[in-house]
Scaffold this active site. Structure first.
Site, PDB file in Angstrom:
ATOM      1  N   THR A 199      30.948  28.538  55.916  1.00 17.08           N
ATOM      2  CA  THR A 199      32.273  29.042  56.305  1.00 17.08           C
ATOM      3  C   THR A 199      32.127  29.844  57.591  1.00 17.08           C
ATOM      4  OG1 THR A 199      32.917  29.126  53.998  1.00 17.08           O
ATOM      5  CG2 THR A 199      34.215  30.474  55.534  1.00 17.08           C
ATOM      6  N   GLU A 245      32.127  28.471  42.336  1.00 15.58           N
ATOM      7  CA  GLU A 245      30.963  28.631  41.467  1.00 15.58           C
ATOM      8  C   GLU A 245      31.446  28.507  40.030  1.00 15.58           C
ATOM      9  OE1 GLU A 245      28.611  32.064  42.529  1.00 15.58           O
ATOM     10  OE2 GLU A 245      28.826  31.565  44.648  1.00 15.58           O
ATOM     11  N   ASN A 248      41.052  30.407  51.421  1.00 18.08           N
ATOM     12  CA  ASN A 248      40.527  31.562  50.677  1.00 18.08           C
ATOM     13  C   ASN A 248      41.457  32.763  50.778  1.00 18.08           C
ATOM     14  OD1 ASN A 248      38.363  30.254  49.646  1.00 18.08           O
ATOM     15  ND2 ASN A 248      36.799  31.354  50.795  1.00 18.08           N
ATOM     16  N   GLY A 288      36.035  39.281  43.252  1.00 24.08           N
ATOM     17  CA  GLY A 288      34.694  39.531  43.782  1.00 24.08           C
ATOM     18  C   GLY A 288      34.114  38.226  44.270  1.00 24.08           C
ATOM     19  N   CYS A 313      32.552  35.172  48.565  1.00 29.27           N
ATOM     20  CA  CYS A 313      33.419  34.625  49.618  1.00 29.27           C
ATOM     21  C   CYS A 313      34.753  35.322  49.855  1.00 29.27           C
ATOM     22  CB  CYS A 313      33.607  33.140  49.380  1.00 29.27           C
ATOM     23  SG  CYS A 313      32.044  32.286  49.708  1.00 29.27           S
TER      24      CYS A 313
END
Ligand SMILES: NC(=O)C1=CN([C@@H]2O[C@H](COP(=O)(O)OP(=O)(O)OC[C@H]3O[C@@H](n4cnc5c(N)ncnc54)[C@H](O)[C@@H]3O)[C@@H](O)[C@H]2O)C=CC1
Ligand SMILES: O=C(O)[C@H]1O[C@H](OP(=O)(O)OP(=O)(O)OC[C@H]2O[C@@H](n3ccc(=O)[nH]c3=O)[C@H](O)[C@@H]2O)[C@H](O)[C@@H](O)[C@@H]1O
Length: 433
Positions: free
Chosen positions: A121, A153, A209, A258, A261
């Site tokens: 990223t 994840e 994001n 958290g 990223c």
């Protein structure tokens, strides 16, 4: 195709394994010798459901190998992925040191036309910097592609093998064809590959994001207001998500977002804005809400225990930044536990898989329970910080018998407040009274 992946972390390892599983010949490279040694010995350094089996299968069938020798992996490769870390720098923007170092190393190792793909990223404009770094050290022909990664994840394989979309930023027809071929096994719907220029591809990743982080902070603000006015945010969440224009995903309030990223990418986008003369006020508020949220459980505890936590013992369920991972990067548990320790309390924590990673943060300053109930013995309260499935239906009577007082701070709203009260618990959730 012959592929080299530079950086064998969460993204590099998952991408490399999935490309190998679709028949490509993949070498994953890392500078961390220990990591490569353990992968070659069949040990997977991270916990990610299903990954170990897929790595073993592809390593056994000799499509997947691990090495510290970047030049040997890059030389014969047709496509080289950069998947190294892009951590936050001191000023909040993304630190491109590892990306540009990897680019220069790749440049020196090129032998024939190669597509160099940036999967890390990175801020808008980085593909140009990568191109420059390579061009400075080689005369061999190459193209640079921006191909951001959207996997989560704990669902990494599923996300990679069945992506909502693949974003490919390039101006080269030749690179576009090769990337299309490489991703063809993973795309089954009509339009899931979006081809665009490198800058738009880089921006798409940060915007995605930032949007998800915004939804979470928005819900955490709604939760705070619900508490003030006597509403229950869980009802509100359901009522909101049913609107198809809004949708259900990423509307769970909690202890703050958290992970490796969201926190760094929101900061990096704010930094990009600032460098371009634009204050992204909305995203700064998203960050502020998240900081407040990470402190919320300790504030609730202070209020409940009359301003002092000194000498008390607390059980904590969940250390990882989310369930089904051992990743502790920017985990809300760090702020919660440091807050409790800072107020003179003792902590006994349980996490199904993250204990080893958590030891790097807390060392022996807390006790670790290998089973959930062990964390409750003599506890003044339980803090639920990560919503592992195994915490959802515990034996509440057994919990009450073990605890000094039946008090639960539920940072993930996994229990029903009315039922908890019926069972005799003092229950404090997020955004519900
Ligand atoms: N973790 C995640 O879920 C996701 C991460 N990303 C992005 O992907 C990138 C990588 O993230 P992670 O995989 O989490 O990082 P990570 O920190 O787990 O792994 C990065 C790896 O690169 C290695 N490395 C650094 N310089 C190297 C070099 N010159 N040659 C070979 N290896 C080198 C490091 O030793 C490390 O093992 C970041 O930009 C991140 O923002 C994107 C989507 C999802
Ligand atoms: O760029 C990245 O690295 C990745 O970041 C996130 O993935 P990840 O950090 O692995 O995990 P998420 O499931 O997004 O959770 C992030 C944090 O938000 C929190 N969260 C998530 C959803 C929600 O409704 N509420 C909430 O508080 C989680 O508990 C966790 O702490 C994105 O979801 C991925 O698409 C992206 O590729």
């Amino acid at each position: 195709m012959r592929i080299a992946i530079i950086g064998t972390g969460y993204v590099g390892l998952v991408a490399g394994t999935c490309f190998a599983d679709s028949g490509n010949d993949v070498t994953c490279v890392d500078i961390d010798e220990r990591k490569i040694r353990s992968l070659n010995a069949g040990e997977v350094p991270i916990y990610e459901p299903g990954l170990e089996e897929l790595i073993r299968k592809n390593a056994r069938e000799r499509r997947l190998s691990f090495s510290t020798d970047l030049a040997a992996a890059v030389g014969p490769a047709q496509v080289v992925f950069i998947a190294v870390g892009t951590p936050e720098s001191e000023s909040g923007d993304a630190d491109l040191r590892y990306v540009l170092e990897a680019a220069a190393q790749i440049g020196r190792a090129l032998r024939q036309y190669t597509v160099v793909v940036d999967k890390s990223t990175v801020p808008v404009g980085t593909a140009d910097k990568v191109r420059e770094a390579i061009a400075q050290v080689t005369k061999v022909e190459f193209d640079v592609v921006s191909n951001p990664e959207f996997l989560k994840e704990n669902a990494a394989l599923e996300d990679f093998l069945k992506p909502d979309r693949v974003v490919i930023g390039t101006s080269s027809e030749r690179a576009r064809r090769m990337m299309g071929e490489l991703y063809a096994p993973f795309v089954r719907t009509e339009n899931p590959i979006f081809y665009m220029d490198t800058r738009s591809a880089e921006m798409t990743k940060y915007a995605a994001n930032a949007m998800l982080a915004t939804r979470i902070s928005f819900m955490n603000d709604v939760a705070a207001l619900c508490e003030k006015v006597g509403a229950d945010v869980d009802f509100v969440r359901k009522g909101l998500g049913a609107d198809r224009r809004i949708g259900y995903p990423f509307l769970f309030p909690g202890v703050g977002y958290g992970g490796s990223c969201f926190p760094k990418d929101v900061k990096a986008l704010v930094a990009t804005g600032r460098e371009s003369g634009l204050e992204l006020d909305l995203l700064r508020a998203v960050e502020r809400t998240n900081e407040r949220q990470k402190k919320l459980l300790v504030h609730k505890a202070l209020k409940h225990f009359g301003g002092s936590l000194a000498g008390r013992t607390f059980g904590v369920w969940g250390l990882a930044f989310k369930p089904k991972t051992d990743d502790m990067r920017e985990a809300p548990s760090i702020e919660v536990i440091e807050g409790l320790l800072g107020k003179g309390a003792q902590v006994v924590a349980h996490d199904p898989v993250a204990e080893r990673s958590a030891r790097r943060y807390f060392g022996d300053r807390i006790r670790y329970a290998s089973l959930p109930y062990e964390a409750l013995e003599g506890a003044d309260a339980l803090f639920v910080v990560t919503e592992w499935n195994e915490f959802r239906h515990p034996d509440f009577e057994r919990m009450k018998a073990l605890m000094k007082a039946p008090v639960i701070f539920d940072g993930r709203n996994i229990y029903d407040p009315a039922r908890m009260r019926e069972l005799g618990f003092t229950y404090l959730g997020i955004g519900r009274s």
